[in-house]
Design a protein around this motif. Structure first.
Motif, PDB file in Angstrom:
ATOM      1  N   ALA A  77       0.820  -1.219  -0.169  1.00 46.18           N
ATOM      2  CA  ALA A  77      -0.118  -0.124  -0.270  1.00 46.18           C
ATOM      3  C   ALA A  77       0.843   1.362   0.006  1.00 46.18           C
ATOM      4  CB  ALA A  77      -0.942  -0.013   1.100  1.00 46.18           C
ATOM      5  N   MET A  78       1.868   1.255   0.590  1.00 50.89           N
ATOM      6  CA  MET A  78       2.986   2.247   0.562  1.00 50.89           C
ATOM      7  C   MET A  78       3.610   2.586  -0.854  1.00 50.89           C
ATOM      8  SD  MET A  78       4.743   1.741   4.362  1.00 50.89           S
ATOM      9  CE  MET A  78       5.976   3.124   4.112  1.00 50.89           C
ATOM     10  N   GLY A  79       3.950   1.440  -1.531  1.00 47.94           N
ATOM     11  CA  GLY A  79       4.251   1.644  -2.872  1.00 47.94           C
ATOM     12  C   GLY A  79       5.008   0.606  -3.396  1.00 47.94           C
ATOM     13  N   ALA A  80       5.526  -0.587  -2.547  1.00 51.01           N
ATOM     14  CA  ALA A  80       5.970  -1.917  -3.135  1.00 51.01           C
ATOM     15  C   ALA A  80       5.206  -2.402  -4.223  1.00 51.01           C
ATOM     16  CB  ALA A  80       6.370  -2.612  -2.065  1.00 51.01           C
ATOM     17  N   ASP A  81       6.145  -2.969  -5.169  1.00 54.21           N
ATOM     18  CA  ASP A  81       5.445  -3.886  -6.148  1.00 54.21           C
ATOM     19  C   ASP A  81       4.825  -5.260  -6.015  1.00 54.21           C
ATOM     20  OD1 ASP A  81       6.073  -1.665  -8.099  1.00 54.21           O
ATOM     21  OD2 ASP A  81       8.024  -1.958  -7.349  1.00 54.21           O
ATOM     22  N   ARG A  82       6.016  -6.041  -5.473  1.00 53.97           N
ATOM     23  CA  ARG A  82       5.614  -7.422  -4.991  1.00 53.97           C
ATOM     24  C   ARG A  82       5.900  -7.805  -3.486  1.00 53.97           C
ATOM     25  NH1 ARG A  82       8.582 -11.235  -7.239  1.00 53.97           N
ATOM     26  NH2 ARG A  82      10.306 -10.003  -7.962  1.00 53.97           N
ATOM     27  N   GLY A  83       5.193  -8.914  -3.135  1.00 50.30           N
ATOM     28  CA  GLY A  83       5.402  -9.310  -1.788  1.00 50.30           C
ATOM     29  C   GLY A  83       5.632 -10.767  -1.956  1.00 50.30           C
ATOM     30  N   ILE A 191      -4.501   0.983  -0.110  1.00 43.90           N
ATOM     31  CA  ILE A 191      -4.804  -0.148   0.923  1.00 43.90           C
ATOM     32  C   ILE A 191      -5.676  -1.219   0.229  1.00 43.90           C
ATOM     33  CG2 ILE A 191      -5.606  -0.553   3.317  1.00 43.90           C
ATOM     34  CD1 ILE A 191      -4.752   1.918   4.321  1.00 43.90           C
ATOM     35  N   MET A 192      -6.903  -0.677  -0.167  1.00 46.80           N
ATOM     36  CA  MET A 192      -7.876  -1.591  -0.923  1.00 46.80           C
ATOM     37  C   MET A 192      -7.138  -2.333  -2.110  1.00 46.80           C
ATOM     38  SD  MET A 192     -10.033  -1.028   1.449  1.00 46.80           S
ATOM     39  CE  MET A 192     -11.304  -2.207   0.377  1.00 46.80           C
ATOM     40  N   LYS A 196      -5.890  -6.912  -2.334  1.00 50.10           N
ATOM     41  CA  LYS A 196      -6.202  -7.678  -3.564  1.00 50.10           C
ATOM     42  C   LYS A 196      -5.136  -8.268  -4.384  1.00 50.10           C
ATOM     43  CE  LYS A 196     -10.650  -5.269  -4.363  1.00 50.10           C
ATOM     44  NZ  LYS A 196     -11.383  -4.358  -5.247  1.00 50.10           N
ATOM     45  N   LYS A 197      -3.980  -7.745  -3.955  1.00 52.77           N
ATOM     46  CA  LYS A 197      -2.623  -8.059  -4.772  1.00 52.77           C
ATOM     47  C   LYS A 197      -2.318  -9.654  -4.189  1.00 52.77           C
ATOM     48  CE  LYS A 197      -0.348  -3.893  -5.802  1.00 52.77           C
ATOM     49  NZ  LYS A 197       0.729  -2.844  -5.790  1.00 52.77           N
TER      50      LYS A 197
END
Length: 249
Positions: A77-83, A191-192, A196-197
């Motif tokens: 939500a802060m701006g990262a691309d993948r987790g 955040i929303m 969903k990611k």
């Protein structure tokens, strides 16, 4: 440039920690958990570098229980691309974390690993250094400023004599200090979207790393309660009590 940001799930810094009745550890039941503040600073710095056009991709990884995905989604939500979530139950010590991160680095091949200098639960301040040693990478610890200049990463760090700026060859490991930045609040739309990611999930056992603790916690106790202070009528009385009662003079 690709950045890997490890984040840890810890007790929120605003929570008053309670010790279990049997003194075996800290009571985590019904306690608010959050991202380690130093790791949150690392995420913010990675996002700022991306906004400046220096970083192309930010990958966030967490090692811990299933619920640690909450902290990964906060980073998204802060701006990262993948987790990436590496599931592991119980306490995972610093060396085991460093070995797991080494395996992740070998797969992801980041240019920089940006992580908090320490976690507020154990205060060990050694994972970043261990990872740099295992990878054979240059390292910049306690960073208060990070800048990319050509093929070098300039890290300004606080030392006893003031500030020291070092030029790191990439790939490198950088650990963040409190003065590096102030993390942003994630917007509600982000955040929303982060909820969903999809997240990549792997079990720690897949990496072949021994997670057996090398340290044994014998007992956890609360610090002694502070005694009430007293008022004195004069400087002479204060000096007398410091000398004859407290024994500090």
């Amino acid at each position: 440039m690709k950045v890997l940001v490890p984040v840890k799930r810890v007790v929120d810094y605003n929570v008053k920690v309670r010790v279990k009745p049997d003194q075996s550890g800290v009571d985590l039941a019904n306690v608010k958990m959050s991202m380690n503040p130093f790791d949150e600073i690392a995420v913010e710095e990675a996002v700022r570098l991306k906004e400046a056009g220096t970083v192309e991709e930010i990958v966030v990884v967490s090692i811990g229980p299933e619920k640690a995905q909450d902290q990964i989604r906060q980073a998204l939500a802060m701006g990262a691309d993948r987790g990436l979530l590496i599931t592991a139950e119980g306490e995972v010590e610093s060396l085991a974390v460093a070995k797991l991160l080494k395996a992740v680095c070998e797969e992801e091949k980041p240019d920089v690993v940006l992580l908090g200098k320490q976690a507020i639960d154990d205060d060990r301040n050694q994972t970043g250094q261990m990872l740099a040693a295992l990878m054979g990478w240059s390292q910049g610890t306690f960073a208060s400023k990070v800048e990319k200049d050509g093929d070098k990463l300039h890290v300004t760090r606080e030392v006893d004599g003031g500030l020291q700026t070092i030029a790191l060859s990439l790939p490198a490991v950088v650990t963040t200090d409190l003065r590096l930045n102030e993390p942003r609040y994630a917007s509600l739309p982000n955040i929303m979207k982060a909820k969903k990611k999809p997240l990549d999930k792997k079990a720690a056992s897949e990496f072949g790393v021994d997670l057996t603790p090398r340290l044994e916690t014998l007992k956890v106790t609360e610090p002694p309660k502070r005694e009430a202070g007293i008022k004195v009528e004069s400087v002479e009385e204060l000096v007398d009590k410091l000398k004859n009662e407290a024994g500090v003079l």
